[in-house]
Design a protein around this motif. Structure first.
Motif, PDB file in Angstrom:
ATOM      1  N   ALA A  83     -26.352 -24.049  16.101  1.00 12.79           N
ATOM      2  CA  ALA A  83     -26.149 -25.468  16.453  1.00 12.79           C
ATOM      3  C   ALA A  83     -25.713 -25.587  17.911  1.00 12.79           C
ATOM      4  O   ALA A  83     -26.219 -26.435  18.650  1.00 12.79           O
ATOM      5  CB  ALA A  83     -25.116 -26.099  15.527  1.00 12.79           C
TER       6      ALA A  83
ATOM      7  N   GLU B 180     -28.587 -30.098  11.032  1.00 13.81           N
ATOM      8  CA  GLU B 180     -29.260 -30.952  12.029  1.00 13.81           C
ATOM      9  C   GLU B 180     -28.306 -31.998  12.598  1.00 13.81           C
ATOM     10  O   GLU B 180     -28.278 -32.247  13.805  1.00 13.81           O
ATOM     11  CB  GLU B 180     -30.475 -31.645  11.393  1.00 13.81           C
ATOM     12  CG  GLU B 180     -31.632 -30.688  11.149  1.00 13.81           C
ATOM     13  CD  GLU B 180     -32.809 -31.364  10.465  1.00 13.81           C
ATOM     14  OE1 GLU B 180     -32.807 -32.600  10.375  1.00 13.81           O
ATOM     15  OE2 GLU B 180     -33.710 -30.635  10.015  1.00 13.81           O
TER      16      GLU B 180
ATOM     17  N   GLU C  22     -25.722 -30.447  14.855  1.00 17.96           N
ATOM     18  CA  GLU C  22     -26.321 -30.177  16.161  1.00 17.96           C
ATOM     19  C   GLU C  22     -26.287 -31.416  17.048  1.00 17.96           C
ATOM     20  O   GLU C  22     -25.915 -31.362  18.224  1.00 17.96           O
ATOM     21  CB  GLU C  22     -27.788 -29.774  15.952  1.00 17.96           C
ATOM     22  CG  GLU C  22     -28.130 -28.446  16.548  1.00 17.96           C
ATOM     23  CD  GLU C  22     -29.531 -28.023  16.147  1.00 17.96           C
ATOM     24  OE1 GLU C  22     -30.489 -28.581  16.706  1.00 17.96           O
ATOM     25  OE2 GLU C  22     -29.645 -27.149  15.276  1.00 17.96           O
ATOM     26  N   GLU C  23     -26.686 -32.551  16.446  1.00 14.24           N
ATOM     27  CA  GLU C  23     -26.689 -33.821  17.187  1.00 14.24           C
ATOM     28  C   GLU C  23     -25.276 -34.168  17.667  1.00 14.24           C
ATOM     29  O   GLU C  23     -25.075 -34.655  18.772  1.00 14.24           O
ATOM     30  CB  GLU C  23     -27.235 -34.959  16.314  1.00 14.24           C
ATOM     31  CG  GLU C  23     -28.726 -34.884  16.061  1.00 14.24           C
ATOM     32  CD  GLU C  23     -29.554 -34.971  17.334  1.00 14.24           C
ATOM     33  OE1 GLU C  23     -29.125 -35.646  18.287  1.00 14.24           O
ATOM     34  OE2 GLU C  23     -30.624 -34.344  17.388  1.00 14.24           O
TER      35      GLU C  23
ATOM     36  N   ASP D 264     -24.437 -30.026   7.044  1.00  9.21           N
ATOM     37  CA  ASP D 264     -25.725 -30.565   7.505  1.00  9.21           C
ATOM     38  C   ASP D 264     -25.968 -30.085   8.931  1.00  9.21           C
ATOM     39  O   ASP D 264     -25.430 -30.622   9.883  1.00  9.21           O
ATOM     40  CB  ASP D 264     -25.703 -32.102   7.442  1.00  9.21           C
ATOM     41  CG  ASP D 264     -27.090 -32.701   7.600  1.00  9.21           C
ATOM     42  OD1 ASP D 264     -27.836 -32.212   8.488  1.00  9.21           O
ATOM     43  OD2 ASP D 264     -27.429 -33.649   6.866  1.00  9.21           O
TER      44      ASP D 264
ATOM     45  N   ASN E   9     -28.703 -24.528  20.287  1.00  8.83           N
ATOM     46  CA  ASN E   9     -29.702 -25.602  20.366  1.00  8.83           C
ATOM     47  C   ASN E   9     -29.178 -26.803  21.136  1.00  8.83           C
ATOM     48  O   ASN E   9     -29.951 -27.617  21.637  1.00  8.83           O
ATOM     49  CB  ASN E   9     -30.144 -26.039  18.963  1.00  8.83           C
ATOM     50  CG  ASN E   9     -30.880 -24.932  18.229  1.00  8.83           C
ATOM     51  OD1 ASN E   9     -31.379 -24.007  18.846  1.00  8.83           O
ATOM     52  ND2 ASN E   9     -30.926 -25.006  16.913  1.00  8.83           N
TER      53      ASN E   9
END
Length: 347
Positions: free
Chosen positions: A129, A85, A88-89, A83, A132
């Protein structure tokens, strides 16, 4: 622009990240490992809007115990990002935690290790990732190479050496020589598969459903690669849900049962080592007879696994000094030491 980017980078601390399926370790230049937390993110959904509720240790405590509005997710599966996103978080959170708010405008150089079996798409996902998340430059290093550097193996010399890195999602088996991988194979078996094997064994033999956290605890505290000499070993008390009556229940198993449950994933690791040895050039194979096999990663801590591999291969097998942090230390050294810089890649 170059002046601005240099200004932003001034005072920033370059970081090396061991982005593992089970745990993420962050190594900061000139400081060593300063963060070691589970690769777990808890996402809360309120009125259809998702937000990050917790990351790392806090999120791990929520696994299997969340209400409908909260979901504890592991963004990496089998050593690769499942996953993007949420990964990345997670990376953003760890960078902020390491740097603190005072360094929000500074963009560090980040080195991340990736499994040797990663595709170019998977490598790009990891690089994106990190970019960003605020990295000015992102370099990648192959996991077995990082593990070998961290274990003080002679990777820069014309000597064949073999490393077996047993992580949460994958087991990396590699033969190294002269700063490169002479042969490598990635077996999609690791700590997670061992946990699953324990869960399915208890369900099959005792009609008891246990959670992943319980299975992980059994593996860490009582995991053994071969049946104990007395055929029983230590006894273990388990609590879970009875699949027949649907009520909570407590049972007792022993280490021999755990060894039986782990036989399949451990067999897959041994098979991976065998395949690597079969595909090794004769001169390098001769060196491995002298140098032996070095085990790294959390899976190396399974009791008597080195002994089991020794019996199966006939080669000397040793466990790295600190198997859990080998990859992170090796990734950090590759970032700091010019001798190893040539082993870094761009995705």
């Amino acid at each position: 622009m170059s002046f601005l980017s240099n200004l932003f980078k001034f005072g920033s601390q370059n970081m090396a990240i061991d982005l593992g399926t089970a745990n993420t370790l962050v190594y900061v230049q000139d400081q060593g490992i300063i963060l070691n937390e589970p690769s777990v993110v808890a996402i809360e959904t309120i009125n259809g809007v998702k937000r990050v509720k917790a990351v790392g240790d806090d999120a791990k405590m929520m696994m299997g115990k969340t209400p409908d509005t909260i979901e504890a997710i592991r963004p990496l599966r089998d050593g690769v990002i499942a996953d993007i996103e949420i990964a990345e978080e997670m990376i953003k959170h760890f960078i902020r935690k390491v740097h603190g708010k005072r360094n929000l405008f500074r963009y560090p150089e980040i080195v991340i290790c990736v499994p040797s079996g990663s595709t170019s798409v998977e490598k790009r996902a990891i690089r994106d990732a990190a970019s960003n998340a605020g990295a000015s430059e992102v370099h990648l290093i192959l996991e077995p190479m990082a593990a070998a550097i961290g274990a003080d193996m002679p990777v820069t010399e014309p000597v064949g050496s073999m490393v077996v890195d047993i992580g949460g999602g994958t087991t990396e088996v590699a033969v190294l020589s002269l700063r490169g991988l002479a042969y490598t194979t990635s077996v999609r078996t690791g700590g997670d598969k061992m946990d699953e094997a324990i869960v399915s064994y208890v369900r099959r033999h005792h009609n008891l459903l246990i959670g992943d956290a319980t299975a992980e605890r059994i593996k860490k505290d009582y995991g053994i690669a071969v049946v104990p000499e007395d055929g029983v070993g230590k006894t273990i008390t388990l609590k879970g849900r009875d699949l027949v009556n649907g009520v909570p229940k407590e049972i007792t198993i022993n280490q021999a049962h755990v060894a039986e449950a782990l036989s399949e994933p451990i067999g897959a690791i041994v098979e991976g080592v065998r395949i690597a040895l079969e595909n090794t050039a004769p001169e390098l194979a001769a060196d491995i007879v002298d140098q032996g096999i070095v085990l790294t990663g959390g899976g190396a801590l399974i009791r008597r696994l080195d002994e089991h591999l020794r019996e199966e291969t006939g080669l000397p097998v040793s466990i790295a000094e600190d198997p859990l942090t080998c990859v992170a230390i090796g990734t950090g050294r590759a970032m700091e030491d010019p001798i190893y810089r040539g082993m870094l890649m761009t995705a």
